[in-house]
Design an enzyme around this catalytic site. Structure first.
Site, PDB file in Angstrom:
ATOM      1  N   GLU A  90      -0.097   1.335   2.119  1.00 14.04           N
ATOM      2  CA  GLU A  90      -0.247   0.343   0.626  1.00 14.04           C
ATOM      3  C   GLU A  90      -0.145  -1.090   0.985  1.00 14.04           C
ATOM      4  O   GLU A  90       0.395  -1.548   2.375  1.00 14.04           O
ATOM      5  CB  GLU A  90       0.877   0.825  -0.140  1.00 14.04           C
ATOM      6  N   CYS A 105       1.240  -8.699   0.456  1.00 16.71           N
ATOM      7  CA  CYS A 105       2.434  -8.057   1.165  1.00 16.71           C
ATOM      8  C   CYS A 105       1.782  -6.922   1.960  1.00 16.71           C
ATOM      9  O   CYS A 105       1.480  -5.800   1.312  1.00 16.71           O
ATOM     10  CB  CYS A 105       3.616  -7.446   0.201  1.00 16.71           C
ATOM     11  N   CYS A 112       7.940   4.855   8.951  1.00 14.48           N
ATOM     12  CA  CYS A 112       8.817   3.702   9.758  1.00 14.48           C
ATOM     13  C   CYS A 112       9.921   4.811  10.425  1.00 14.48           C
ATOM     14  O   CYS A 112      10.392   5.476   9.824  1.00 14.48           O
ATOM     15  CB  CYS A 112       9.285   2.900   8.877  1.00 14.48           C
ATOM     16  N   CYS A 116      16.244   3.328   7.160  1.00 14.95           N
ATOM     17  CA  CYS A 116      17.159   2.611   6.313  1.00 14.95           C
ATOM     18  C   CYS A 116      17.569   3.646   5.109  1.00 14.95           C
ATOM     19  O   CYS A 116      16.492   4.280   4.350  1.00 14.95           O
ATOM     20  CB  CYS A 116      16.727   1.449   5.959  1.00 14.95           C
ATOM     21  N   CYS A 119      15.424   3.349   1.577  1.00 11.39           N
ATOM     22  CA  CYS A 119      14.021   2.588   1.737  1.00 11.39           C
ATOM     23  C   CYS A 119      13.330   3.984   1.583  1.00 11.39           C
ATOM     24  O   CYS A 119      13.425   4.944   2.231  1.00 11.39           O
ATOM     25  CB  CYS A 119      13.864   1.801   2.885  1.00 11.39           C
ATOM     26  N   CYS A 331       7.986  -5.139  -2.860  1.00 13.39           N
ATOM     27  CA  CYS A 331       8.115  -4.821  -1.406  1.00 13.39           C
ATOM     28  C   CYS A 331       9.397  -4.084  -1.305  1.00 13.39           C
ATOM     29  O   CYS A 331      10.529  -3.927  -2.053  1.00 13.39           O
ATOM     30  CB  CYS A 331       8.448  -6.096  -0.721  1.00 13.39           C
TER      31      CYS A 331
END
Ligand code: SAH
Ligand code: SF4
Length: 349
Positions: A90, A105, A112, A116, A119, A331
Site C-alpha cells: 500500500e 507515504c 514487517c 509492534c 501495528c 500511516c
C-alpha cells in the site's frame, strides 16, 4: 522487456544506444518518466513515431498494477499496488490543503518483522524486502495516476526502512536526482534499529530521521515494542545524539498515544526528562484503532494535556493530523491485503 521506471539516466542511455539514438533521447525519456509521469511510451510526444515504435519493441513504462484505489473525503488517496510476483503493497498520497505539498507515504517492505503490538503491518509478519525500483514505483504510480508531482516523501508505510537500508538509500538517491525531491523533504521513520542508525548518519543525506519511540521508559516500551529487548532506550538515546552530532539535523520523535497506557501526566514528565538533552521535535500520534487488540485512542482532552506538558519542557510538539481515516489510510494502518475491508469491519464491530 525493459521496464523504464526506476532506471537512471545512464541505464536509459544504454537502451537508446542499442537503438542507435542520441543521448539527448535518453534525457527526454528520463524526463517523461520522472517529471511528466507518462503512462505509455506513446505519450512521449516529442519522440518521433518511428522511434517510439522501436522503443516499444524492447521497453515498457511499468509492470506495476493498481489493484485497488480508495479516495477519502479529505482528498487522501490510498493505492494497493501489485508487483509482477503477485505481492501487494500500500502507498498513500496525502494532500494538505493549507500547503502546496503533496506527500507520498511509501512502504519499504512487504510485512514487517519488528512486530509492534499496535501495528497492523506487524501482524502480517515479514514477507520480503522491496527493491529500490519497487519503492520508486509507488511514487511513480501516484504521479501517473493523478498527473500531479509528489513534493515530499515519508517512509511511514509498511515495513521497517532501516532493515532494508540499501534499497531505501538507493531510492532516496533517485528521489533526489531524478524526481528532484530534496533530501530535506524526505523523512525516514524507524522503530530504532541502532546499528543502521549509525550507518544512516554516515551517509549524511540531510533527510529527516523520525524515531518511533512511543514510550517514556523501558518497561512500557518493552510491552508494546519487542525491539526494546534488543535495542533499548538508553542505547537508542546514544544513537540519536550521535546522529544529531554527525548530521546537525534535528530528529523527529514519534509518540503514539494509547489511552491509559502511555498518556498519563507521569508519562509526559518522564518523556520530557528522557528527551531533555536531545535536539528534537515531537509528533504525537493518537492511536488508530485498527489492529486486533484492546488499545484505545485517548480523549482529545488528554491529548492536549499531554501536549501541553511536553511543550512546557521547551520542545516543539505537534499532533499528527488524521488523514484518510475513513479509508484506513493513516500511516501505520497499512496492511497491504485485499481482504482488509473485512478485517477492519471485524475489528470495529
Ligand atoms: N517501521 C517504521 C515505519 C513505518 S510505521 C516505524 O515503525 O517507524 C509508521 C508510523 O506509524 C510509526 O510511527 C508507527 O509506530 C505508527 N503506527 C503503527 N501502527 C499505528 C496505529 N495503529 N495507529 C497510529 N500509528 C501507528
Ligand atoms: Fe514494523 Fe513500524 Fe509496524 Fe513496528 S510500527 S511493526 S516497526 S511497520
Amino acid at each position: 522487456m525493459k521496464i523504464l521506471s526506476g532506471l537512471n539516466l545512464k541505464e536509459i542511455e544504454e537502451i537508446t544506444d542499442t537503438l542507435k539514438a542520441s543521448k539527448f533521447r535518453a534525457r527526454q525519456i528520463h524526463n517523461w518518466i520522472y517529471l511528466k509521469s507518462v503512462k505509455e511510451i506513446d505519450d512521449m510526444t516529442d519522440l518521433s513515431v518511428k522511434f517510439r515504435e522501436e522503443l516499444k519493441q524492447i521497453a515498457t513504462v511499468t509492470d506495476v498494477k493498481i489493484k485497488v484505489k480508495q479516495v477519502s473525503s479529505d482528498g487522501t488517496i490510498k493505492y494497493l499496488l501489485e508487483y509482477p510476483d503477485g505481492e501487494c503493497v500500500e502507498t498513500v498520497l496525502m494532500r494538505f490543503d493549507n500547503r502546496a505539498n503533496l506527500t507520498a507515504c511509501v512502504s519499504s517492505q512487504i510485512g514487517c518483522a519488528v512486530n509492534c503490538s499496535f501495528c497492523a503491518t506487524g501482524k502480517r509478519g515479514f514477507i520480503r524486502n522491496l527493491t529500490y525500483k519497487e519503492i520508486l514505483e509507488q511514487v511513480l504510480t501516484i504521479q501517473r495516476d493523478t498527473g500531479l508531482k509528489v513534493t515530499n516523501i515519508v517512509f511511514m508505510g509498511q515495513g521497517e526502512p532501516l532493515l532494508n537500508l540499501d534499497n531505501v538509500l538507493k531510492a532516496m538517491e533517485i528521489f533526489n536526482e531524478s524526481f528532484q525531491i530534496g533530501a530535506r523533504r524526505i523523512t525516514v521513520s524507524t522503530s530504532g534499529i541502532i546499528p543502521q542508525m549509525y550507518k544512516l548518519a554516515e551517509n549524511d543525506m540531510q533527510s529527516t530521521l523520525a524515531i518511533s519511540l512511543h514510550a517514556p521508559n523501558h518497561t512500557i516500551r518493552k510491552q508494546i515494542m519487542p525491539i526494546e529487548n534488543k535495542y533499548d532506550m538508553s542505547e537508542l538515546k546514544k544513537a540519536m545524539k550521535s546522529y544529531v552530532n554527525k548530521t546537525g539535523r534535528r530528529i523527529t520523535i514519534e509518540y503514539l498515544l494509547i489511552k491509559d497506557l502511555n498518556d498519563t501526566t507521569e508519562s509526559a514528565k518522564e518523556l520530557a526528562e528522557y528527551l531533555s538533552d536531545i535536539k528534537c521535535n515531537i509528533n504525537l500520534i493518537p492511536y488508530n484503532p485498527t489492529a486486533k487488540n484492546d488499545y484505545k485512542r485517548p480523549s482529545n482532552n488528554s491529548i492536549q494535556k499531554f501536549k501541553y506538558l511536553l511543550e512546557h519542557s521547551g520542545k516543539k510538539v505537534t499532533v499528527r493530523l488524521e488523514r484518510g481515516s475513513d479509508i484506513d489510510a493513516a500511516c501505520g494502518q497499512l496492511k497491504g491485503r485485499v481482504d482488509k475491508e473485512n478485517e477492519s469491519a471485524d475489528s470495529k464491530s
